[in-house]
Scaffold this active site. Structure first.
Site, PDB file in Angstrom:
ATOM      1  N   ARG A 107       0.828  -1.191   0.000  1.00  0.00           N
ATOM      2  CA  ARG A 107       0.000   0.000   0.000  1.00  0.00           C
ATOM      3  C   ARG A 107       0.873   1.256   0.000  1.00  0.00           C
ATOM      4  NH1 ARG A 107      -3.066   0.685   5.690  1.00  0.00           N
ATOM      5  NH2 ARG A 107      -2.029  -0.931   6.864  1.00  0.00           N
TER       6      ARG A 107
ATOM      7  N   ASP B  67       0.297   5.276   1.308  1.00  0.00           N
ATOM      8  CA  ASP B  67      -0.643   6.037   2.123  1.00  0.00           C
ATOM      9  C   ASP B  67      -1.313   7.167   1.356  1.00  0.00           C
ATOM     10  OD1 ASP B  67      -0.466   4.645   4.492  1.00  0.00           O
ATOM     11  OD2 ASP B  67       1.365   5.693   5.100  1.00  0.00           O
TER      12      ASP B  67
ATOM     13  N   ARG C 273       9.010   7.657   5.587  1.00  0.00           N
ATOM     14  CA  ARG C 273       8.673   8.968   6.159  1.00  0.00           C
ATOM     15  C   ARG C 273       9.264   9.144   7.558  1.00  0.00           C
ATOM     16  NH1 ARG C 273       2.436   8.913   5.341  1.00  0.00           N
ATOM     17  NH2 ARG C 273       2.565  10.785   6.614  1.00  0.00           N
TER      18      ARG C 273
END
Lengths: 249, 249
Positions: free
Chosen positions: B52, B54, B202
């Protein structure tokens, strides 16, 4: 007494604006800028641009000027402007200029870029900044046609009337350069002239694309310049591929 | 019988999506893609991504696979997909793969890019694709800290739990490369690993920025890797600067 004059260099993503100039419908760049400036300055400045850009047209280096009764701390002012403006409008530079500087009338040269995406699949990050051309584009023909436009000509055939019915008084402009440069996914057409008529770049690019598709002969360009008839040239391309790149003084 | 398997390479601007994966709230890339595919194909395919991304994260080369009971004309299929998909999602490539190919489990390497805008004024065209860092960034410290992460480590300190309370079973990953490359207005951090934990890029970039600002010592990185405690590392940076660049098989 308005004793100080300042020149702004502005970049903007025109996607969400009705263009540079204050309009009755939609939000313009000029209006957005003036509204932010009057919250910072002790007066409401009148900002004059080098010329209007249409709805959806972008700028890498639009130039504008304004007058002020007091001297402004430019470093702080630029910082405040960029902090308060929406992030799709950025003040790249501010500098003092003489009181007779005029963003529009003092300009001696303007450069526009038009981005054409020619590959089969458009980069999604370029969807708002390039025209995806799906028909055949012969780069030699594109370059040959562009070269025909260089020089001093009456560009009436490539100009729309700014307001219905009123034609430009003098449609003679000098195109210094018309280059077709390869870049990721396609080409960038760079046009440099001492001035541009209303919708001239988009009408030129639309006409050049007809030549590049084999729908219009290269020799037709000289004919169009002679004819001075807007109905004869090609259809204007979309605004999203167009950038006001630079204004020289 | 699902006898054919296909691999898609997909680029998307994640700005307006809730992420790759189908979510109860918001529109996902996966859902958008599946909805378009079922209008073209005679069945409703299940599309599986390499992982995935985000909400707000972009992709230059996300990979996904799906199975089909019949063979598909890929040239036409790609054309139809791109014609029907919104222009912020593009199918760059489709190719047949063996039935045991799995976009997630067959991946051997992933590359992420994170764009940092370091100049005083951000290019308005990069506002949705780079983080504007306004504090000091010492590039030597940034590079030195990034280099400390290369190798096989337990990255628990840099991983968020995907669902509250559930930690990754095995947080050991091999980071092959952590480069800081200069580009217009700033730098691009490129991270290449055999896999990434949830929010790992991140969290890493947020921590590297603390080192580059002089708020955290370079030597702290080794300590963080040892500690295996998410609370000790820096704050995750915004999704908008992050790109899933490539997935290798």
């Amino acid at each position: 007494m308005l004793k100080f004059a300042y020149k702004l260099i502005i970049a903007y993503d025109g996607t969400h604006y009705s263009g540079w100039q204050v309009q009755p419908n939609g939000i313009s760049i000029q209006e957005t800028l003036q509204n932010v400036m009057k919250t910072i300055l002790p007066f409401a400045p009148q900002v004059t641009g080098s010329g209007r850009t249409d709805a959806g047209v972008h700028a890498l280096g639009q130039v504008a000027h304004f007058h002020s009764p007091t001297e402004i701390d430019l470093h702080r002012f630029q910082h405040s402007l960029n902090a308060l403006l929406p992030p799709d409008i950025r003040i790249l530079q501010i500098e003092p200029v003489s009181l007779d500087f005029h963003a529009r009338y003092s300009a001696v040269k303007k450069t526009y870029h038009y981005h054409l995406w020619l590959d089969r699949v458009q980069n999604p990050f370029q969807r708002a900044y390039s025209l995806h051309v799906r028909h055949r584009v012969d780069l030699s023909l594109l370059r040959e046609a562009a070269a025909q436009l260089v020089g001093e000509h009456d560009f009436t055939s490539f100009a729309n009337s700014a307001t219905e019915g009123s034609a430009a008084h003098d449609a003679v402009r000098t195109l210094f350069r018309a280059d077709v440069l390869e870049q990721e996914g396609g080409v960038r057409i760079e046009l440099e002239a001492n001035g541009f008529l209303y919708k001239m770049v988009r009408n030129i690019v639309g006409t050049l694309l007809e030549v590049a598709a084999g729908k219009r002969d290269v020799s037709n360009i000289a004919h169009l310049l002679q004819a001075r008839d807007r109905r004869l040239a090609g259809t204007a391309v979309e605004p999203k591929g167009l950038f006001l790149a630079q204004v020289d003084y």
